[in-house]
Scaffold this motif. Structure first.
Motif, PDB file in Angstrom:
ATOM      1  N   ARG A  28      45.098  40.437  35.775  1.00 26.17           N
ATOM      2  CA  ARG A  28      44.982  41.627  36.615  1.00 26.17           C
ATOM      3  C   ARG A  28      43.568  41.860  37.127  1.00 26.17           C
ATOM      4  NH1 ARG A  28      49.353  44.667  37.591  1.00 26.17           N
ATOM      5  NH2 ARG A  28      47.968  44.884  39.380  1.00 26.17           N
ATOM      6  N   ASP A  29      42.940  40.808  37.610  1.00 25.46           N
ATOM      7  CA  ASP A  29      41.597  40.944  38.188  1.00 25.46           C
ATOM      8  C   ASP A  29      41.570  41.897  39.371  1.00 25.46           C
ATOM      9  OD1 ASP A  29      40.379  39.350  36.318  1.00 25.46           O
ATOM     10  OD2 ASP A  29      40.523  37.533  37.521  1.00 25.46           O
ATOM     11  N   ASP A  30      42.727  42.108  40.007  1.00 27.77           N
ATOM     12  CA  ASP A  30      42.794  43.025  41.142  1.00 27.77           C
ATOM     13  C   ASP A  30      42.439  44.459  40.764  1.00 27.77           C
ATOM     14  OD1 ASP A  30      45.261  42.879  39.617  1.00 27.77           O
ATOM     15  OD2 ASP A  30      46.207  44.104  41.159  1.00 27.77           O
ATOM     16  N   GLU A 125      54.621  36.928  42.718  1.00 26.79           N
ATOM     17  CA  GLU A 125      53.925  37.687  43.744  1.00 26.79           C
ATOM     18  C   GLU A 125      53.729  36.805  44.967  1.00 26.79           C
ATOM     19  OE1 GLU A 125      50.302  39.434  42.315  1.00 26.79           O
ATOM     20  OE2 GLU A 125      51.343  40.632  40.810  1.00 26.79           O
ATOM     21  N   SER A 128      50.480  34.880  45.265  1.00 28.26           N
ATOM     22  CA  SER A 128      50.086  34.077  44.111  1.00 28.26           C
ATOM     23  C   SER A 128      49.972  32.593  44.460  1.00 28.26           C
ATOM     24  CB  SER A 128      51.109  34.248  42.986  1.00 28.26           C
ATOM     25  OG  SER A 128      50.827  33.377  41.918  1.00 28.26           O
TER      26      SER A 128
END
Length: 154
Positions: A28-30, A125, A128
């Motif tokens: 979850r770097d976002d 996703e 991705s």
């Protein structure tokens, strides 16, 4: 030629929850630009929601921990209880990505599906990098749901 890093699978145990939380956070770097406190809070809530959703929607799913050199490196969750095999989650810690492990995990699931004569489905996703991996392994986009593609391999 890329050499695949050797890995093994073992059943996930309740004691793995801290590792699984760390693994989820690594995907979850976002959310990192929101700052550490918000990141930790959101990731914690989303991880708990994901785990609850898997238990409710896929009560027969089997969760395995990917192990490399005696260290937990990722997880694979597969549900074989329905008409088609569903890959619920494939995740690796960043240091184990792009080393052939994901491909090896999926080839194992594909081989099992072939032995059983069953199709495989998964969601990914849309943005991705894994979409290309799945396409390389014979998956086709069969639908869309919001931010996700549904992909199948007959």
């Amino acid at each position: 030629m890329t050499t695949t890093l050797a890995f093994a699978l073992r059943p996930a145990m309740p004691a793995d929850v801290d590792f699984e939380h760390l693994l989820y956070a690594s995907t979850r770097d976002d959310l990192r630009p929101l700052g550490p406190e918000v990141f930790d809070g959101l990731v914690g809530m989303q991880f708990r929601a994901q785990m609850m959703s898997i238990r409710l929607d896929h009560p027969c799913a089997v969760s395995r921990i990917v192990v490399v050199d005696d260290s937990a490196a990722g997880r694979l969750i597969v549900d074989e209880s329905g008409e088609q095999i569903e890959v619920i989650d494939v995740a690796l810690l960043p240091e184990y990505r792009c080393q052939g492990i994901g491909t090896g995990l999926l080839r194992g699931v594909l081989a099992q599906a072939d032995r059983m004569g069953r199709a495989i489905a998964l969601h990914v996703e849309k943005q991705s990098r894994a979409v290309r991996l799945y396409e390389r392994l014979g998956f086709l986009i069969s639908g869309e749901a919001g931010l996700y593609f549904e992909m199948c391999r007959a």
